[in-house]
Design a protein around this motif. Sequence first.
Motif, short mmCIF file in Angstrom:
data_model
loop_
_atom_site.label_atom_id
_atom_site.label_comp_id
_atom_site.label_asym_id
_atom_site.label_seq_id
_atom_site.Cartn_x
_atom_site.Cartn_y
_atom_site.Cartn_z
N UNK A 35 0.57 -0.64 -0.14
CA UNK A 35 -0.12 0.27 -0.01
C UNK A 35 0.98 1.36 0.14
N UNK A 36 1.98 1.42 0.80
CA UNK A 36 2.51 2.65 0.40
C UNK A 36 2.97 2.96 -0.23
N UNK A 37 3.70 1.84 -0.69
CA UNK A 37 4.32 1.87 -3.00
C UNK A 37 3.78 2.26 -3.81
N UNK A 38 2.39 1.66 -3.21
CA UNK A 38 1.25 2.38 -4.17
C UNK A 38 0.68 4.07 -4.40
N UNK A 39 1.06 4.43 -3.19
CA UNK A 39 0.87 5.45 -3.15
C UNK A 39 1.83 6.35 -2.31
N UNK A 40 2.67 5.70 -3.04
CA UNK A 40 4.46 6.74 -2.42
C UNK A 40 4.45 7.75 -2.75
N UNK A 41 4.13 8.74 -4.68
CA UNK A 41 3.89 9.82 -4.62
C UNK A 41 2.90 10.55 -4.16
N UNK A 42 2.02 10.10 -3.99
CA UNK A 42 1.20 10.78 -3.10
C UNK A 42 1.62 11.02 -1.47
N UNK A 43 1.74 10.11 -0.89
CA UNK A 43 2.82 10.45 0.50
C UNK A 43 3.80 11.69 0.36
N UNK A 44 4.53 11.74 -0.50
CA UNK A 44 5.59 12.48 -0.97
C UNK A 44 5.21 14.06 -0.77
N UNK A 45 4.05 13.72 -1.22
CA UNK A 45 3.20 15.51 -2.09
C UNK A 45 2.83 15.88 -0.98
N UNK A 46 2.86 15.46 0.28
CA UNK A 46 1.96 15.31 1.92
C UNK A 46 3.02 16.22 2.55
N UNK A 47 2.22 17.01 3.37
CA UNK A 47 3.23 17.90 4.69
C UNK A 47 4.32 16.57 5.36
#
Length: 258
Positions: A35-47
């Motif tokens: 899950x963390x890899x699949x959403x990694x690009x979103x997570x990188x954009x979060x504060x």
Amino acid sequence: MDKKYYATKLGQIAYSGRAGKPLIVFLNSFGSFDTAQSFSKVIDELPAEDGIFAPDYLNTGFSGKSTVSYTITAEADELAKMINSFNAAKVIIVAHSIGGVYAFQMQAKVKNLRALILIEPTTREIILNPPREQGYLDQEKQERNAEQFIHDKIFSLFSEQEAMAFWQTTEKNADQFDDQASQNAISAMKNDHFWQSTMRMNDDIPVFIFTEAYRQKEYERSEYNNRKAKIIPLGTFHYIQWEYPEEIAQAAILSSGS
């Protein structure tokens, strides 16, 4: 982020996370993705101060095999307990595909839920009576060679290093589950009461629905649509979070400030 493991009455659930406020919860599609890899690009954009909770479902990712028969609702209950254990003052759920069904089941169970951000969530209609318009027929053709298609998308949208790590993890995760584990996951979905229910999304919960344009009308008539919903046409294939992570992250940031 650290990988941690949590024992539930259904089996062991693995998750990636970090402490912080607000708590952003990520719910994946079915399959072998972490899950963390699949959403990694979103997570990188979060504060950097945002908390993250990214669990893998039973029989998928880094989680263990289910130890008893279960349904999506039962697993959603266990995940809601895990989320509530963090005592977060604000919770935002970002859910993709079948993750939307999990999120739907959690809407009254997660404390301090501020918003749901849904990326092509699975609808009752798409399972029970799929539309036959051209966009849906094109999607069926695409799914006939889904593994190669997804592989190519990962390598085109992630850096080479990220794509290699993503795909290697996916293959390794797939190898740890036998046919019975896969069947258990499918049964958890098929046997859930969600499909026969007439329940709709609570009108008090803000909902963002990101979808390819051809599915917009499906979501307008879906159980996810409520008086606070915003349906946002975006993307060219199912994994919109890989193409447009900034837009999804901005929806989470906006929701956490409300």
